[in-house]
Design a protein around this motif. Structure first.
Motif, PDB file in Angstrom:
ATOM      1  N   LYS A  49     -57.879  35.949 -27.813  1.00 37.29           N
ATOM      2  CA  LYS A  49     -56.839  36.184 -26.785  1.00 37.29           C
ATOM      3  C   LYS A  49     -55.627  36.843 -27.420  1.00 37.29           C
ATOM      4  CE  LYS A  49     -58.625  33.752 -23.340  1.00 37.29           C
ATOM      5  NZ  LYS A  49     -58.539  33.221 -22.041  1.00 37.29           N
ATOM      6  N   HIS A  50     -54.829  37.514 -26.554  1.00 43.36           N
ATOM      7  CA  HIS A  50     -53.534  38.034 -27.000  1.00 43.36           C
ATOM      8  C   HIS A  50     -52.570  36.851 -27.119  1.00 43.36           C
ATOM      9  CE1 HIS A  50     -54.992  41.032 -23.997  1.00 43.36           C
ATOM     10  NE2 HIS A  50     -54.223  41.934 -24.544  1.00 43.36           N
ATOM     11  N   THR A  69     -53.701  24.910 -21.492  1.00 48.19           N
ATOM     12  CA  THR A  69     -54.201  25.004 -20.119  1.00 48.19           C
ATOM     13  C   THR A  69     -55.422  24.118 -19.897  1.00 48.19           C
ATOM     14  OG1 THR A  69     -55.547  26.868 -20.858  1.00 48.19           O
ATOM     15  CG2 THR A  69     -53.455  27.408 -19.800  1.00 48.19           C
ATOM     16  N   TYR A 234     -51.752  32.665 -15.967  1.00 49.36           N
ATOM     17  CA  TYR A 234     -51.005  31.438 -15.649  1.00 49.36           C
ATOM     18  C   TYR A 234     -50.654  31.306 -14.181  1.00 49.36           C
ATOM     19  CZ  TYR A 234     -50.443  30.769 -20.629  1.00 49.36           C
ATOM     20  OH  TYR A 234     -50.693  30.560 -21.951  1.00 49.36           O
TER      21      TYR A 234
HETATM   22  C1  LIG Z   1     -49.296  40.851 -24.537  1.00 47.53           C
HETATM   23  C2  LIG Z   1     -49.619  39.412 -24.215  1.00 47.53           C
HETATM   24  C3  LIG Z   1     -48.983  38.395 -24.919  1.00 47.53           C
HETATM   25  C4  LIG Z   1     -49.267  37.067 -24.626  1.00 47.53           C
HETATM   26  N1  LIG Z   1     -48.620  36.088 -25.324  1.00 47.53           N
HETATM   27  C5  LIG Z   1     -48.868  34.795 -25.042  1.00 47.53           C
HETATM   28  C6  LIG Z   1     -48.195  33.751 -25.770  1.00 47.53           C
HETATM   29  O1  LIG Z   1     -47.377  33.994 -26.667  1.00 47.53           O
HETATM   30  N2  LIG Z   1     -48.495  32.482 -25.447  1.00 47.53           N
HETATM   31  C7  LIG Z   1     -49.391  32.166 -24.456  1.00 47.53           C
HETATM   32  O2  LIG Z   1     -49.603  30.973 -24.215  1.00 47.53           O
HETATM   33  N3  LIG Z   1     -50.031  33.117 -23.746  1.00 47.53           N
HETATM   34  C8  LIG Z   1     -49.802  34.419 -24.029  1.00 47.53           C
HETATM   35  N4  LIG Z   1     -50.473  35.398 -23.340  1.00 47.53           N
HETATM   36  C9  LIG Z   1     -51.485  34.999 -22.340  1.00 47.53           C
HETATM   37  C10 LIG Z   1     -52.790  34.604 -23.074  1.00 47.53           C
HETATM   38  O3  LIG Z   1     -53.363  35.735 -23.710  1.00 47.53           O
HETATM   39  C11 LIG Z   1     -53.819  34.019 -22.099  1.00 47.53           C
HETATM   40  O4  LIG Z   1     -54.135  34.936 -21.095  1.00 47.53           O
HETATM   41  C12 LIG Z   1     -53.309  32.779 -21.450  1.00 47.53           C
HETATM   42  O5  LIG Z   1     -52.783  31.953 -22.455  1.00 47.53           O
HETATM   43  C13 LIG Z   1     -54.414  32.024 -20.714  1.00 47.53           C
HETATM   44  O6  LIG Z   1     -55.427  31.716 -21.621  1.00 47.53           O
HETATM   45  P1  LIG Z   1     -56.277  30.363 -21.564  1.00 47.53           P
HETATM   46  O7  LIG Z   1     -57.412  30.550 -22.495  1.00 47.53           O
HETATM   47  O8  LIG Z   1     -55.371  29.209 -21.798  1.00 47.53           O
HETATM   48  O9  LIG Z   1     -56.758  30.276 -20.083  1.00 47.53           O
HETATM   49  P2  LIG Z   1     -58.022  31.080 -19.404  1.00 47.53           P
HETATM   50  O10 LIG Z   1     -59.260  30.292 -19.679  1.00 47.53           O
HETATM   51  O11 LIG Z   1     -57.995  32.481 -19.812  1.00 47.53           O
HETATM   52  O12 LIG Z   1     -57.659  30.917 -17.913  1.00 47.53           O
HETATM   53  C14 LIG Z   1     -56.762  31.856 -17.322  1.00 47.53           C
HETATM   54  C15 LIG Z   1     -57.078  31.962 -15.829  1.00 47.53           C
HETATM   55  O13 LIG Z   1     -58.400  32.441 -15.633  1.00 47.53           O
HETATM   56  C16 LIG Z   1     -59.139  31.529 -14.847  1.00 47.53           C
HETATM   57  N5  LIG Z   1     -60.508  31.519 -15.401  1.00 47.53           N
HETATM   58  C17 LIG Z   1     -60.879  31.102 -16.614  1.00 47.53           C
HETATM   59  N6  LIG Z   1     -62.211  31.272 -16.786  1.00 47.53           N
HETATM   60  C18 LIG Z   1     -62.652  31.811 -15.641  1.00 47.53           C
HETATM   61  C19 LIG Z   1     -63.934  32.217 -15.179  1.00 47.53           C
HETATM   62  N7  LIG Z   1     -65.022  32.101 -15.951  1.00 47.53           N
HETATM   63  N8  LIG Z   1     -64.025  32.743 -13.941  1.00 47.53           N
HETATM   64  C20 LIG Z   1     -62.928  32.874 -13.170  1.00 47.53           C
HETATM   65  N9  LIG Z   1     -61.704  32.495 -13.544  1.00 47.53           N
HETATM   66  C21 LIG Z   1     -61.564  31.971 -14.746  1.00 47.53           C
HETATM   67  C22 LIG Z   1     -58.447  30.204 -15.001  1.00 47.53           C
HETATM   68  O14 LIG Z   1     -58.624  29.359 -13.887  1.00 47.53           O
HETATM   69  C23 LIG Z   1     -56.997  30.605 -15.120  1.00 47.53           C
HETATM   70  O15 LIG Z   1     -56.400  30.820 -13.883  1.00 47.53           O
HETATM   71  C24 LIG Z   1     -50.209  36.734 -23.609  1.00 47.53           C
HETATM   72  C25 LIG Z   1     -50.861  37.764 -22.924  1.00 47.53           C
HETATM   73  C26 LIG Z   1     -50.573  39.083 -23.213  1.00 47.53           C
HETATM   74  C27 LIG Z   1     -51.301  40.165 -22.461  1.00 47.53           C
END
Ligand SMILES: Cc1cc2nc3c(=O)[nH]c(=O)nc-3n(C[C@H](O)[C@H](O)[C@H](O)COP(=O)(O)OP(=O)(O)OC[C@H]3O[C@@H](n4cnc5c(N)ncnc54)[C@H](O)[C@@H]3O)c2cc1C
Length: 235
Positions: A49-50, A69, A234
């Motif tokens: 992830k980013h 999350t 988010y």
């Molecule tokens: C440039 C950039 C910088 C960032 N910096 C940060 C940072 O410093 N800190 C930070 O916390 N985050 C940051 N983010 C966001 C980070 O990359 C993630 O997108 C975010 O943290 C969510 O990741 P997760 O794995 O916790 O949740 P995810 O599992 O990715 O869930 C995110 C969403 O997708 C849904 N989802 C998950 N799996 C599925 C599926 N199979 N089908 C359908 N929906 C689904 C979930 O319900 C939720 O709503 C950044 C993003 C960008 C682009």
């Protein structure tokens, strides 16, 4: 740069925000505000992830800060312990304080929750380098306990007159004596009367950044005075 490094520390920032620190290779350089791709092993294999870099280039370690999350990547990150290996790739991104002298004389930062991560990098850098840049941070959170880096920012405001923070809380406890409610035009006008002269940095979950962009548009801040970073996943 694509490299493997060791976890050196895990820090609980708030109930659902953690920072993870990694050993920083001597040849890894970055600008405050940039992000990296972080790859960790989860039950189903590897996830990438980013994540913004929340440390400043003036610090000897590399740090990322993540909102937990309950999803596989967040869980794998939360489970990391000192000595574990992770793969990092970067740095990337143009949401930065460019140049050693700082690019802008006056900055207004608007953020909420986890969006603070790249801004913390910039603030720490500007203070460590004693840049000739005046920074006012508006940081919105639900509760006082959800304010990440609260003590650090308060300490920095005492040491560096050019940095100020306005914390606002949307669901305040009776004991909260500070600002309340979402970041608004009234709030910005009251605590940052020279807002028209400032370059704005907005960072946070997509919906929040969109609504802050609309707010700045209503306040007639020209687009070229606005820099933004969206965190998807988010809303
Ligand atoms: C440039 C950039 C910088 C960032 N910096 C940060 C940072 O410093 N800190 C930070 O916390 N985050 C940051 N983010 C966001 C980070 O990359 C993630 O997108 C975010 O943290 C969510 O990741 P997760 O794995 O916790 O949740 P995810 O599992 O990715 O869930 C995110 C969403 O997708 C849904 N989802 C998950 N799996 C599925 C599926 N199979 N089908 C359908 N929906 C689904 C979930 O319900 C939720 O709503 C950044 C993003 C960008 C682009």
């Amino acid at each position: 740069m694509n490299f493997e490094t060791d976890v050196t520390e895990s820090i609980q920032r708030t109930g659902d925000i953690i920072s993870i620190r990694f050993a920083r290779p001597a040849e890894f350089d970055y600008s405050p505000g940039q992000f990296i791709f972080v790859t960790v092993g989860s039950g189903d294999g590897e996830v990438t992830k980013h994540l913004s870099i929340s440390s400043s280039p003036t610090e000897g370690f590399l740090e990322v800060t993540k909102r937990l999350t309950g999803h596989p990547f967040a869980n794998a990150l939360a489970a990391l312990k000192e000595g574990d290996k992770v793969r990092l790739r970067g740095p990337f991104g143009k949401f930065t304080l460019a140049g050693d002298a700082g690019e802008h004389k006056k900055i207004g930062m608007l953020s909420g929750g986890i969006g603070i991560s790249p801004l913390r990098s910039m603030i720490k850098y500007a203070c460590d380098k004693m840049l000739d840049t005046d920074i006012v941070l508006f940081y919105s959170n639900r509760h006082e306990e959800s304010i990440a880096f609260k003590k650090e920012f308060e300490d920095l405001t005492r040491k560096f007159p050019k940095f100020n923070v306005a914390n606002t809380v949307t669901m305040p406890a009776p004991s909260w004596k500070g600002i309340t409610g979402r970041i608004s035009a009234d709030m910005i006008q009251k605590y940052m009367p020279d807002y028209l002269d400032r370059v704005f940095y907005i960072s946070g979950p997509t919906r929040m950044v969109d609504s802050l962009l609309s707010l700045l548009k209503e306040m007639r801040i020209p687009e070229e005075q606005i820099k933004k970073e969206f965190f998807p996943g988010y809303d």
